[in-house]
Structure formats: structure tokens, C-alpha cells
Design an enzyme around this catalytic site. Structure first.
Site, PDB file in Angstrom:
ATOM      1  N   HIS A 282      59.579  10.278 -17.860  1.00 27.03           N
ATOM      2  CA  HIS A 282      58.928   8.966 -17.930  1.00 27.03           C
ATOM      3  C   HIS A 282      59.675   8.037 -18.897  1.00 27.03           C
ATOM      4  CE1 HIS A 282      54.817   6.742 -17.452  1.00 27.03           C
ATOM      5  NE2 HIS A 282      55.845   5.904 -17.393  1.00 27.03           N
TER       6      HIS A 282
ATOM      7  N   ARG B 161      53.485   5.901 -10.937  1.00 30.62           N
ATOM      8  CA  ARG B 161      52.489   6.742 -11.587  1.00 30.62           C
ATOM      9  C   ARG B 161      52.455   8.105 -10.898  1.00 30.62           C
ATOM     10  NH1 ARG B 161      52.811   4.063 -15.252  1.00 30.62           N
ATOM     11  NH2 ARG B 161      51.260   2.866 -16.426  1.00 30.62           N
TER      12      ARG B 161
END
Length: 322
Positions: free
Chosen positions: A289, A241
Site C-alpha cells: 500500500h 481498496r
């Protein structure tokens, strides 16, 4: 069941057609059929009379959203992480929350390994040199990176993805160090992995790979002090994250040679603005991502999210509940 009596749900993004069709056969589906993020005001307007929502990381299911709903029974997110969902607000209102764990472990570990290799061997720089015309005659020291094989790798957070990444690195003859909530004897034996403190891991590792969830305790874990404890020759990898990392501190660490390089599949915010300082650095590889981005894995994730949604609107226990 007639169309008018079916549970009403909102699907906030484009998903595999087969999964969407399953939902349409059983539910009254409002579908935001776009690759763009559904605007929050439209989401709030659409969700008011819904029994369930199928959402993604980019949809913030916060108190504003929860306050707007009248009938919502379930929030089903097509992701492992759920820090975009106010779980407490949902549970206070009797709304179940489901996620999609497990199915993306191996795919994300593949990406973590690819990012380690790309960063260590300067793959993005090398590919760019071909396109720019910089590639000339063979030069002994041009684009030299570092070896991954036989290196010491520190896994920060030895969960499913961390362990899967470690298994891949054992094939490169790497020494594995790890931190976790406690020692994991099975992994220590199968991977010959050594449980150490975070400070020891940072001091000894040639590659530091982060795999822990974003919580109040881990937010900005990777800060100035963290990077100063790493070797100046070490690489930093994050596929977990973006909120775990103080990106200003990372920029300074890379600029000042506090550490040698970084590879990121996650940032804060996402997408990272093209003008962001990290994108000016040759020793920082940034991906958009894509950890779980294979057709097979994204389809499995969508199916799990659909299963959670179908169970939730009927008031049943979710197959994968938060």
C-alpha cells in the site's frame, strides 16, 4: 492563547515534523509518536477529552470510539478514503469528518503505472532471479512477459486517479475503455476513451485496472464471476481498496489460469499475512500500500489533514469535508 485554553487534539501517528510543529504551536497536542498502529483501547482512552483527532486509515473510528468522546468536534483523516470512519455516527453526534483528496492523484497514478509494468514484465521475478543466482546464460523464452504498449486497458472507476492512470497509458499507445457512474465526454475526447458496460470492459481488456471507492455497492465487486469474464491472457490491477476484491476468488483465478497475472497495492487485511496463498504465486505482485508514498505527497496529505483539524476544532467549515 494559554496552553491550558488551547483545543486538545490527538495525533495518532508519526507525521512530518514541520506539520506537527504547526499543530503544537496552536493546539494542545497528544502525540502517539510511533510507526506502529495506535492500539484501539489506548485511542479510546486518549480521545475522551479531545476536541479533534488526526488519524490514518489504520485507526478505526467506529461507534465504540464515537461513543467514548465528550467534546470531539472533528475527525481529520490523512487519507482520501474514509471507510475506516463511521461517518454517520460522527455526523449524528455533530462531529465533522475531513479527508485529503486531490493531492495524491498523480503520485498514485504513477504507482499504478509502475505496478502494471512490473506485473506485465515480471519485474519482481526477474530481480529475485539475480539475487538467487538463477540468472544464467541468455535464453530466448526465459522471463518473457507481455507488452503494455498498444494494449487495451479497462479502467474500472474513472475518477481522478483512474483518469490520471489513463493519461499515462495513452503515452504507451493504449486503447482506453472505462466504466463510471455515467459517460464523461471530456475524457472520451481528450483520451479517446470509450465508455462501456463492466461486462464489455472485462471481455475486451488486456489489463483491468480498478480505481473505484469501497462502498456497500462495490464491496467484493471483483469476485469469481468478475474474473471469469476477463480474458485468460488479461492482467488484474488494484490500487484502490482491498475490500473490492474476493481474494480467494482471485487466488483461484490465478492458479487455474482464468487470468494471467495480478498486481495489488492494496489487500484485505493489511498487512497481508506472509502465509497468505496469494504470496505463494509468481504471477501475483503484491506491494504494501505505497500508492501515495513519496515525501512530497505524504507531506501535502499531512498538511491538508492539519488544515482540516485546525478548522474543525474552531467550529469552522473544513477545507476538505466528507
Amino acid at each position: 492563547m494559554s496552553a491550558s485554553s488551547r483545543p486538545k487534539v490527538l495525533v495518532t501517528t508519526r507525521i512530518p515534523q514541520g506539520v506537527l510543529q504547526q499543530l503544537k504551536e496552536r493546539l494542545d497536542v497528544e502525540h502517539f509518536d510511533s510507526e506502529d498502529v495506535m492500539p484501539k483501547d489506548k485511542l479510546i482512552e486518549s480521545i475522551q477529552d479531545k476536541d479533534g483527532i488526526f488519524c490514518i486509515l489504520e485507526n478505526k473510528i467506529d461507534q465504540d470510539v464515537v461513543k467514548a468522546v465528550r467534546n470531539l468536534k472533528v475527525v481529520s483523516t490523512m487519507s482520501v478514503g474514509y471507510d475506516h470512519v463511521d461517518v454517520r455516527a460522527c455526523k449524528d453526534k455533530g462531529i465533522a469528518v475531513g479527508n485529503t483528496p486531490g493531492v495524491l492523484t498523480e503520485t498514485t497514478a504513477d504507482l499504478a503505472l509502475a505496478l502494471i509494468l512490473a506485473t506485465a514484465r515480471r519485474i519482481t521475478e526477474a530481480a529475485a532471479s539475480v539475487h538467487s543466482g538463477e540468472w544464467g546464460s541468455w535464453r530466448p523464452l526465459w522471463l518473457c512477459g507481455v507488452d503494455v504498449h498498444s494494449s487495451t486497458v479497462g479502467i474500472v472507476g474513472m475518477g481522478r486517479i483512474g483518469a490520471a492512470t489513463a493519461r499515462r497509458l495513452k503515452g504507451f499507445g493504449c486503447k482506453i475503455l472505462y466504466t463510471a457512474t455515467g459517460p464523461k465526454p471530456d475524457l472520451s475526447q481528450s483520451l479517446d476513451a470509450e465508455y462501456v458496460t463492466l461486462d464489455e470492459l472485462l471481455a475486451r481488456s488486456d489489463i483491468v485496472s480498478v480505481h473505484c471507492p469501497l462502498t456497500d455497492q462495490t464491496k467484493l465487486l471483483c469476485n469469481e464471476g468478475f474474473f471469469k469474464k476477463m480474458k485468460p491472457t488479461a492482467m488484474f490491477i488494484n490500487t484502490s481498496r482491498g475490500g473490492l476484491v474476493d481474494q480467494d476468488a482471485l487466488f483461484q483465478a490465478l492458479s487455474n489460469n482464468t487470468i494471467s497475472a495480478a498486481g495489488l497495492d492494496v489487500t484485505s487485511p493489511e498487512p497481508l499475512p506472509p502465509s497468505h496463498p496469494l504470496l505463494t504465486l509468481k504471477n501475483c505482485v503484491v506491494l504494501p500500500h505505497i500508492g501515495s508514498a513519496t515525501i512530497a505527497t505524504r507531506t501535502k496529505m499531512a498538511q491538508l489533514a492539519a488544515d482540516n483539524l485546525l478548522a474543525g476544532v474552531k467550529g469552522e467549515h473544513l477545507p476538505h469535508t466528507v
